[in-house]
Design an enzyme around this catalytic site. Structure first.
Site, PDB file in Angstrom:
ATOM      1  N   GLU A  36       0.869  -1.182   0.000  1.00 23.65           N
ATOM      2  CA  GLU A  36       0.000   0.000   0.000  1.00 23.65           C
ATOM      3  C   GLU A  36       0.899   1.223   0.000  1.00 23.65           C
ATOM      4  OE1 GLU A  36      -3.364   1.044  -0.110  1.00 23.65           O
ATOM      5  OE2 GLU A  36      -2.320   2.979  -0.006  1.00 23.65           O
ATOM      6  N   CYS A  44     -12.413   4.256   1.348  1.00 23.59           N
ATOM      7  CA  CYS A  44     -13.570   4.200   2.250  1.00 23.59           C
ATOM      8  C   CYS A  44     -13.219   4.690   3.647  1.00 23.59           C
ATOM      9  CB  CYS A  44     -14.105   2.776   2.309  1.00 23.59           C
ATOM     10  SG  CYS A  44     -15.371   2.564   3.569  1.00 23.59           S
ATOM     11  N   CYS A  49     -16.132   7.043   2.674  1.00 21.05           N
ATOM     12  CA  CYS A  49     -17.342   6.720   3.453  1.00 21.05           C
ATOM     13  C   CYS A  49     -17.263   7.089   4.931  1.00 21.05           C
ATOM     14  CB  CYS A  49     -17.637   5.223   3.375  1.00 21.05           C
ATOM     15  SG  CYS A  49     -17.328   4.490   1.778  1.00 21.05           S
ATOM     16  N   LYS A  52     -16.651  10.871   5.687  1.00 18.86           N
ATOM     17  CA  LYS A  52     -17.849  11.537   5.139  1.00 18.86           C
ATOM     18  C   LYS A  52     -19.032  11.377   6.083  1.00 18.86           C
ATOM     19  CE  LYS A  52     -20.761   9.354   3.207  1.00 18.86           C
ATOM     20  NZ  LYS A  52     -20.716   8.808   1.865  1.00 18.86           N
ATOM     21  N   ALA A 116       3.519  -0.486  -5.651  1.00 18.61           N
ATOM     22  CA  ALA A 116       3.945  -1.685  -6.377  1.00 18.61           C
ATOM     23  C   ALA A 116       3.418  -1.613  -7.795  1.00 18.61           C
ATOM     24  CB  ALA A 116       3.410  -2.935  -5.690  1.00 18.61           C
ATOM     25  N   GLY A 177     -23.083  16.504  -9.847  1.00 21.17           N
ATOM     26  CA  GLY A 177     -24.435  16.169  -9.378  1.00 21.17           C
ATOM     27  C   GLY A 177     -24.555  14.731  -8.946  1.00 21.17           C
ATOM     28  N   TYR A 179     -23.182  11.305  -6.322  1.00 19.31           N
ATOM     29  CA  TYR A 179     -23.183  11.000  -4.882  1.00 19.31           C
ATOM     30  C   TYR A 179     -22.373  12.024  -4.093  1.00 19.31           C
ATOM     31  CZ  TYR A 179     -24.328   5.881  -5.276  1.00 19.31           C
ATOM     32  OH  TYR A 179     -24.887   4.663  -5.483  1.00 19.31           O
ATOM     33  N   GLU A 183     -23.798  14.798  -1.488  1.00 23.00           N
ATOM     34  CA  GLU A 183     -23.551  14.565  -0.059  1.00 23.00           C
ATOM     35  C   GLU A 183     -22.815  15.748   0.560  1.00 23.00           C
ATOM     36  OE1 GLU A 183     -23.481   9.696   0.132  1.00 23.00           O
ATOM     37  OE2 GLU A 183     -21.570  10.722   0.087  1.00 23.00           O
ATOM     38  N   GLY A 263     -16.603  12.970 -10.652  1.00 24.77           N
ATOM     39  CA  GLY A 263     -16.373  11.571 -11.001  1.00 24.77           C
ATOM     40  C   GLY A 263     -15.013  11.065 -10.550  1.00 24.77           C
ATOM     41  N   ALA A 342     -27.191   3.731  -0.410  1.00 21.23           N
ATOM     42  CA  ALA A 342     -27.763   4.949   0.173  1.00 21.23           C
ATOM     43  C   ALA A 342     -26.898   6.131  -0.213  1.00 21.23           C
ATOM     44  CB  ALA A 342     -27.816   4.832   1.688  1.00 21.23           C
ATOM     45  N   HIS A 436     -45.903   0.815  13.931  1.00 18.83           N
ATOM     46  CA  HIS A 436     -46.524   2.126  14.053  1.00 18.83           C
ATOM     47  C   HIS A 436     -46.095   2.821  15.337  1.00 18.83           C
ATOM     48  CE1 HIS A 436     -49.619   5.086  13.253  1.00 18.83           C
ATOM     49  NE2 HIS A 436     -50.013   4.989  14.496  1.00 18.83           N
ATOM     50  N   GLU A 441     -43.544   2.429   7.752  1.00 19.70           N
ATOM     51  CA  GLU A 441     -44.760   1.604   7.733  1.00 19.70           C
ATOM     52  C   GLU A 441     -45.546   1.837   6.441  1.00 19.70           C
ATOM     53  OE1 GLU A 441     -48.129   2.667  10.397  1.00 19.70           O
ATOM     54  OE2 GLU A 441     -46.867   4.323  11.073  1.00 19.70           O
TER      55      GLU A 441
HETATM   56  P1  NDP Z   1     -20.520  10.188 -10.045  1.00 21.13           P
HETATM   57  O1  NDP Z   1     -20.079   9.502 -11.273  1.00 21.13           O
HETATM   58  O2  NDP Z   1     -21.626   9.643  -9.221  1.00 21.13           O
HETATM   59  O3  NDP Z   1     -20.904  11.695 -10.378  1.00 21.13           O
HETATM   60  C1  NDP Z   1     -20.062  12.518 -11.127  1.00 21.13           C
HETATM   61  C2  NDP Z   1     -20.812  13.813 -11.376  1.00 21.13           C
HETATM   62  O4  NDP Z   1     -19.933  14.748 -11.988  1.00 21.13           O
HETATM   63  C3  NDP Z   1     -21.989  13.638 -12.311  1.00 21.13           C
HETATM   64  O5  NDP Z   1     -23.024  14.463 -11.842  1.00 21.13           O
HETATM   65  C4  NDP Z   1     -21.438  14.128 -13.647  1.00 21.13           C
HETATM   66  O6  NDP Z   1     -22.420  14.676 -14.486  1.00 21.13           O
HETATM   67  C5  NDP Z   1     -20.508  15.224 -13.184  1.00 21.13           C
HETATM   68  N1  NDP Z   1     -19.427  15.489 -14.135  1.00 21.13           N
HETATM   69  C6  NDP Z   1     -18.605  14.587 -14.747  1.00 21.13           C
HETATM   70  N2  NDP Z   1     -17.728  15.230 -15.532  1.00 21.13           N
HETATM   71  C7  NDP Z   1     -17.968  16.537 -15.425  1.00 21.13           C
HETATM   72  C8  NDP Z   1     -17.402  17.722 -15.980  1.00 21.13           C
HETATM   73  N3  NDP Z   1     -16.381  17.654 -16.840  1.00 21.13           N
HETATM   74  N4  NDP Z   1     -17.928  18.917 -15.645  1.00 21.13           N
HETATM   75  C9  NDP Z   1     -18.973  18.976 -14.778  1.00 21.13           C
HETATM   76  N5  NDP Z   1     -19.548  17.921 -14.227  1.00 21.13           N
HETATM   77  C10 NDP Z   1     -19.053  16.713 -14.531  1.00 21.13           C
HETATM   78  O7  NDP Z   1     -19.181  10.350  -9.205  1.00 21.13           O
HETATM   79  P2  NDP Z   1     -18.862  10.719  -7.726  1.00 21.13           P
HETATM   80  O8  NDP Z   1     -17.491  11.249  -7.815  1.00 21.13           O
HETATM   81  O9  NDP Z   1     -19.922  11.538  -7.086  1.00 21.13           O
HETATM   82  O10 NDP Z   1     -18.836   9.292  -7.011  1.00 21.13           O
HETATM   83  C11 NDP Z   1     -18.055   8.230  -7.547  1.00 21.13           C
HETATM   84  C12 NDP Z   1     -18.617   6.905  -7.135  1.00 21.13           C
HETATM   85  O11 NDP Z   1     -18.293   6.672  -5.770  1.00 21.13           O
HETATM   86  C13 NDP Z   1     -20.134   6.796  -7.196  1.00 21.13           C
HETATM   87  O12 NDP Z   1     -20.604   6.454  -8.458  1.00 21.13           O
HETATM   88  C14 NDP Z   1     -20.398   5.725  -6.180  1.00 21.13           C
HETATM   89  O13 NDP Z   1     -20.285   4.469  -6.810  1.00 21.13           O
HETATM   90  C15 NDP Z   1     -19.301   5.919  -5.156  1.00 21.13           C
HETATM   91  N6  NDP Z   1     -19.814   6.644  -3.970  1.00 21.13           N
HETATM   92  C16 NDP Z   1     -20.786   6.077  -3.211  1.00 21.13           C
HETATM   93  C17 NDP Z   1     -21.282   6.706  -2.098  1.00 21.13           C
HETATM   94  C18 NDP Z   1     -22.354   6.074  -1.298  1.00 21.13           C
HETATM   95  O14 NDP Z   1     -22.602   4.886  -1.460  1.00 21.13           O
HETATM   96  N7  NDP Z   1     -23.050   6.822  -0.442  1.00 21.13           N
HETATM   97  C19 NDP Z   1     -20.767   8.007  -1.682  1.00 21.13           C
HETATM   98  C20 NDP Z   1     -19.762   8.524  -2.556  1.00 21.13           C
HETATM   99  C21 NDP Z   1     -19.300   7.849  -3.646  1.00 21.13           C
HETATM  100  P3  NDP Z   1     -23.357  13.781 -15.463  1.00 21.13           P
HETATM  101  O15 NDP Z   1     -24.429  13.216 -14.595  1.00 21.13           O
HETATM  102  O16 NDP Z   1     -23.879  14.787 -16.422  1.00 21.13           O
HETATM  103  O17 NDP Z   1     -22.476  12.777 -16.085  1.00 21.13           O
END
Ligand code: NDP
Length: 453
Positions: A36, A44, A49, A52, A116, A177, A179, A183, A263, A342, A436, A441
């Site tokens: 690592e 995480c 996670c 967060k 590595a 927009g 996760y 969040e 992303g 979630a 209840h 429910e």
């Molecule tokens: P996501 O892929 O969920 O979201 C990325 C967001 O960024 C989308 O809204 C996307 O828009 C936008 N985006 C991508 N490229 C650009 C750009 N060039 N300019 C502006 N906006 C852009 O990624 P996250 O980073 O939020 O999370 C990654 C992953 O981590 C998640 O998919 C999930 O699997 C995991 N995660 C899970 C959590 C949980 O379980 N509670 C919490 C946090 C992460 P568009 O929709 O238009 O593509």
């Protein structure tokens, strides 16, 4: 005597890699090593996670003093002390990293605090130049945030840095927009930071049930997040007064901080993978079969490095299935169907199965949905609404999807997820007596469909 130094060499000490390493070593007696390059626990535990959720908890207290007053308590809200919280957060993350190191040592896994890379089908090279051989190599390097290529992007932070800011900003722009963006918009807003969110699309949380994400969006706005849909960042500059941002709609703003949550990408750069014949996909993800095996038979990959379903519990399952397959002689595929998850927005969203839109595209459905003001918040004078929603197959009566937007939805969906995974029908839900008075429910008391499609 094996011809190799180890039976298994794991690259990456996150949730998936650590689980696979310690189960292989502890339960099958395999000789295992793990490298690592950063901190044990991975995304995480160290920068995802866990911290967060602690920040979600911290931010949730801002409303509580006001609510307590509504319930008759004589009290006043104070200010949030970021330094006090951050000190405790650092201590907790150190403790957790220690737990991960101990788990590995206790299972007999040899660890290397080094990067590595793969040299051939059975050899890895550590950052100090030493080479180790192994019968099997497991790639579990995870992923990292990616940022858009725009002028001034280097002035922004990502979710890696948000946990360790020297001080809480007065204002923040969160871009994205998904996760992470949603969040953290809730977290920052709850901590008292003036929070703006830009999302380039028409509605946040693309891919989730439309009605559910619509409610999350309404509630975020109602709580004070300044959400701009159809808006992105064009360019940024560091100025004396803060970070200047020009948006795609021509508007200009200044923020203390800008965070990209645009992303994540797999951590597969400069790993020597393609050179040895491991195939990568368009995002750089390691391509694997249903058993997590790559095109090189001795090399497997799990978790976010494979960009299948990027969630910690999924990486752990992939790691366990790998050990079953390779070290226990029991070929095991990972079941990626009907995974509950979630989103820790405020309120939370819990979801399992198909959205109304995806289900309707697949077969005739009935939708059972109810949106109401929950008792606890309503008594306190809040306008908050929650949503309970079931998508039901007309033909089989099976519940194809369950979507909950409510405080505690993460806890609720874990349990609803069992029923949906078991193939419960709407009538099975109906046969269950309501608890209840609770919000959930409603999931067993919705008699008539809201609509059919
Ligand atoms: P996501 O892929 O969920 O979201 C990325 C967001 O960024 C989308 O809204 C996307 O828009 C936008 N985006 C991508 N490229 C650009 C750009 N060039 N300019 C502006 N906006 C852009 O990624 P996250 O980073 O939020 O999370 C990654 C992953 O981590 C998640 O998919 C999930 O699997 C995991 N995660 C899970 C959590 C949980 O379980 N509670 C919490 C946090 C992460 P568009 O929709 O238009 O593509």
């Amino acid at each position: 005597m094996s011809a190799f130094d180890y039976d298994l060499f794991v690259i990456g000490g996150g949730s998936g890699g650590v689980r696979a390493a310690r189960v292989a070593a502890g339960e099958t007696g395999a000789k295992v090593a793990l490298a690592e390059e950063d901190r044990y626990g991975g995304t995480c535990v160290i920068r995802g996670c866990v911290p967060k959720k602690l920040m979600v908890f911290a931010s949730g207290y801002s409303d509580m003093a006001a609510d307590a007053v509504s319930y008759g308590w004589d009290m006043q809200a104070g200010d949030f002390d970021w330094q006090a919280f951050h000190g405790k957060l650092v201590t907790e993350l150190d403790r957790l990293e220690g737990v991960y190191r101990k788990l590995l040592a206790g299972s007999g896994v040899e660890t290397f605090d080094a990067r590595a890379k793969v040299v051939d089908a059975h050899t890895v090279e550590l950052s100090d130049g030493t080479r180790k051989t192994a019968k099997h190599i497991l790639l579990a390097m995870g992923g990292r945030p990616t940022t858009p290529d725009i002028p001034g992007a280097e002035h922004a932070i990502t979710s890696n840095e948000i946990f360790h800011l020297p001080e809480l900003p007065k204002s923040i722009l969160i871009v994205g927009g998904g996760y992470i963006a949603c969040e953290f918009a809730g977290v920052m807003n709850g901590l008292g930071v003036k929070t703006t969110q830009f999302y380039r699309g028409a509605q946040i949380l693309r891919g989730f049930d439309d009605e559910a994400r619509g409610l999350v969006s309404d509630e975020m706005i109602q709580r004070g997040v300044d959400l701009h849909l159809g808006t992105n960042v064009l360019e940024m500059e560091k100025r004396d007064e803060g970070i200047w941002v020009k948006a795609t709609n021509g508007s200009e703003h200044v923020f203390d901080q800008v965070m990209f949550a645009t992303g994540r990408v797999p951590n597969t750069d400069n790993m020597g993978l393609e050179e040895v014949g491991v195939k990568l996909g368009r995002k750089g993800e390691v391509l694997v079969d249903a058993y997590s095996q790559t095109d090189v038979p001795s090399i497997y990959a799990i978790g976010d490095a494979t960009d299948r379903v990027n969630l910690t519990p999924v990486a752990i399952r992939e790691g366990m299935a790998f050990v079953e397959t390779v070290f226990k002689g029991n070929p095991t595929k990972v079941d990626h169907d009907l995974i509950p998850s979630a989103i820790f927005t405020q309120p939370e969203m819990g979801t399992v199965g198909l959205s109304e839109e995806d289900a309707a595209a697949q077969e005739p459905i009935e939708v059972y949905a109810t949106s109401f003001k929950p008792m606890q918040q309503s008594f306190a004078g809040r306008a908050d609404r929650v949503l309970m929603k079931l998508i039901v197959s007309k033909e089989t009566r099976k519940v194809l999807g369950c979507h909950i937007v409510a405080p505690g939805a993460g806890e609720m969906i874990q349990l609803a997820g069992i029923a949906v995974k078991m193939g419960a029908t709407k009538e099975d839900f109906d046969r269950t007596v309501a608890v209840h008075p609770t919000m959930s429910e409603e999931l067993v008391t919705m008699r008539n469909p809201t609509r059919s499609a």
